[in-house]
Design a protein around this motif. Structure first.
Motif, PDB file in Angstrom:
ATOM      1  N   HIS A 121       0.866  -1.267  -0.007  1.00  0.00           N
ATOM      2  CA  HIS A 121      -0.452   0.353   0.115  1.00  0.00           C
ATOM      3  C   HIS A 121       1.396   1.261   0.223  1.00  0.00           C
ATOM      4  O   HIS A 121       1.815   1.249   0.233  1.00  0.00           O
ATOM      5  N   ASP A 198       2.254  -5.300   8.409  1.00  0.00           N
ATOM      6  CA  ASP A 198       1.243  -4.491   7.879  1.00  0.00           C
ATOM      7  C   ASP A 198       0.007  -5.346   8.158  1.00  0.00           C
ATOM      8  O   ASP A 198      -0.542  -5.868   7.056  1.00  0.00           O
ATOM      9  N   ALA A 200      -2.658  -4.363   8.738  1.00  0.00           N
ATOM     10  CA  ALA A 200      -4.529  -3.857   7.938  1.00  0.00           C
ATOM     11  C   ALA A 200      -5.172  -4.908   7.536  1.00  0.00           C
ATOM     12  O   ALA A 200      -6.391  -4.606   7.807  1.00  0.00           O
ATOM     13  N   SER A 221      -5.431  -1.107  12.010  1.00  0.00           N
ATOM     14  CA  SER A 221      -6.485   0.211  12.212  1.00  0.00           C
ATOM     15  C   SER A 221      -7.855  -0.497  12.535  1.00  0.00           C
ATOM     16  O   SER A 221      -8.382  -1.897  12.010  1.00  0.00           O
ATOM     17  N   LYS A 224     -10.894  -1.061   9.348  1.00  0.00           N
ATOM     18  CA  LYS A 224     -11.032  -2.615   9.041  1.00  0.00           C
ATOM     19  C   LYS A 224     -11.660  -3.665   9.561  1.00  0.00           C
ATOM     20  O   LYS A 224     -12.002  -4.869   9.021  1.00  0.00           O
TER      21      LYS A 224
HETATM   22  C1  LIG Z   1      -6.328   0.602   4.822  1.00  0.00           C
HETATM   23  C2  LIG Z   1      -4.704  -0.653   4.676  1.00  0.00           C
HETATM   24  C3  LIG Z   1      -3.747   0.922   4.879  1.00  0.00           C
HETATM   25  C4  LIG Z   1      -3.966   2.046   6.066  1.00  0.00           C
HETATM   26  O1  LIG Z   1      -4.932   2.752   6.551  1.00  0.00           O
HETATM   27  P1  LIG Z   1      -5.080   3.799   7.019  1.00  0.00           P
HETATM   28  O2  LIG Z   1      -6.550   2.954   8.390  1.00  0.00           O
HETATM   29  O3  LIG Z   1      -5.629   4.409   6.074  1.00  0.00           O
HETATM   30  O4  LIG Z   1      -3.844   3.961   7.836  1.00  0.00           O
HETATM   31  C5  LIG Z   1      -2.546   0.045   5.286  1.00  0.00           C
HETATM   32  N1  LIG Z   1      -2.315  -1.006   5.157  1.00  0.00           N
HETATM   33  C6  LIG Z   1      -3.447  -1.928   3.960  1.00  0.00           C
HETATM   34  C7  LIG Z   1      -2.798  -2.938   3.768  1.00  0.00           C
HETATM   35  C8  LIG Z   1      -4.338  -1.154   4.206  1.00  0.00           C
HETATM   36  O5  LIG Z   1      -5.210  -2.191   3.684  1.00  0.00           O
END
Ligand SMILES: *Cc1c(COP(=O)(O)O)cnc(C)c1O
Length: 404
Positions: A121, A198, A200, A221, A224
């Motif tokens: 990302h 990461d 997320a 985050s 998500k």
């Molecule tokens: C959504 C996402 C982010 C960013 O998350 P934020 O809440 O916008 O900071 C980073 N990495 C991945 C893989 C994501 O899906």
């Protein structure tokens, strides 16, 4: 296994209409929807507990502090961190990554190397480029293959005694590929470097165990994982968090301040300058509770069914190509229709009440790899249904007819 009809009742937004049609929400990789159980916690907080934390002797402040710290403990338990002070509240994944990148700027020198993956990302690329500019370190990239998988033999070659830091997402938001992070973490530690994962995209599907993974850092985050926007967490091993300097100066992060010298507060407060998103943190804890009640094994099994069903149905459409065909992937389908711009398909789907993402998904290097401007991305969550996939398939067919 849960009954999806019952689950759907928890999400008020799923009963609204868009352009006169029942909403079909397939943009879960961008943000997830919020169940009533979490909305209730937000309303309850502002109705009954709203106060600044950690400072007041008054009852409201103490109650708000207790709730906030309980949320931290819930997050600690969920991710299985050794200590609750290894959980830093952030404003989200991006903030967590920047916090670590900033911290490393004092630890790196010219000749050092940082490795990121080709599946990142933008939020996972730009902070490292900035860090390299500041320190003279070099950025190396683990390449990907046609299936959208990282090439581990190339990763092995990139690792050396110059490697200081490896950053990789657990699951790619653009393609849904699940990356072999266990292997990456083990190999990275062999050269003495640190790893940041990461999470997320993985934390909504997989319950991670940061101690078992043995990762040095992990970020995600809340939005998500059925929580609110603007809040997230950074996990860091205690030894690393002690080593890194604070990110922002302000209230809450200090122990003593004089004009000559300031001493910093202990963990986790050293990294939590200013008034945090108190309500968000508490609601993040409630979202974790909610997800655990549904059960991560149930969630993964059901979403896999949706992925299989959606993939089969889409592939029946002539001229449709799916990007990201790894056997190890989550319920994200990125695709294009031959000769048709993804944006046009997205616009027609919206007219039909169907929310998908179109574009480069903050992952332009992946699009460059496939030599395409972007894709249409449908991402399913445990509150979606096969009936919704059928509506979506009809929509894609209609878009194809109108645009070709
Ligand atoms: C959504 C996402 C982010 C960013 O998350 P934020 O809440 O916008 O900071 C980073 N990495 C991945 C893989 C994501 O899906």
């Amino acid at each position: 296994m849960f009954k999806v009809e019952d689950i759907r009742k928890d999400f008020p937004i799923l009963s609204r209409k868009v352009n006169g049609k029942p909403l079909v929400y397939f943009d879960n990789a961008a943000t997830s929807q919020t169940p009533q159980q979490v909305i209730d916690v937000i309303v309850d907080y502002y109705s009954n507990y709203n106060a600044n934390i950690h400072r007041g002797v008054h009852t409201l402040s103490q109650e708000a502090t207790d709730l906030y710290e309980q949320a931290r403990q819930k997050i600690q338990t969920h991710f299985n961190a050794k200590f609750s002070h290894e959980i830093i509240f952030t404003s989200g994944t991006t903030h967590g990554i920047n916090l670590v990148a900033n911290g490393f700027s004092t630890l790196l020198k010219e000749g050092d190397e940082i490795i990121v993956s080709a599946l990142e990302h933008h939020s996972n690329i730009v902070p490292w480029q900035m860090l390299c500019e500041r320190t003279g370190a070099t950025l190396k990239v683990i390449p990907m293959n046609e299936d959208g998988e990282l090439v581990m033999t190339e990763f092995d070659k990139l690792l050396s005694k110059n490697t200081k830091l490896v950053f990789v997402n657990h699951i790619s938001n653009a393609l849904g590929t699940i990356n072999p992070i266990e292997y990456i973490i083990e190999k990275t530690h062999k050269v003495g470097a640190a790893v940041l994962i990461d999470g997320a995209q993985s934390s909504p599907h997989i319950k991670p165990d940061v101690q078992k993974l043995n990762t040095d850092f992990y970020v995600t985050s809340a939005h998500k994982i059925c929580g609110p926007t603007g809040v997230g967490m950074l996990y860091g091993k205690e030894e690393w968090l002690k080593k890194l300097p604070p990110y922002q100066g302000g209230g809450e992060m200090i122990s003593e301040v004089t004009f000559e010298k300031t001493t910093y507060a202990d963990l986790p407060h050293k990294f939590e300058a200013g008034t945090p998103n108190i309500c968000g943190g508490i609601a993040f804890g409630a979202a974790i509770d909610y997800m655990n009640t549904v059960g991560f094994e149930n969630i993964a099994a059901y979403e896999n069914e949706l992925l299989k069903y959606g993939t089969e149905k889409l592939l029946e459409i002539d001229g449709l190509k799916i990007y990201g065909t790894s056997k190890h992937k989550t319920s994200v389908i990125s695709f294009n229709l031959k000769g048709i711009h993804p944006y046009d398909v997205g616009t027609i789907l919206d007219k039909l009440g169907i929310a998908v993402r179109t574009g480069h998904h903050c992952a332009q290097p992946i699009m460059d790899f496939y030599k395409i401007p972007g894709t249409i991305r449908a991402s399913f969550s445990f509150y979606n249904t096969k009936e919704e996939i059928d509506i979506f398939i009809e929509g894609v067919k209609k878009a194809k007819m109108m645009l070709s």
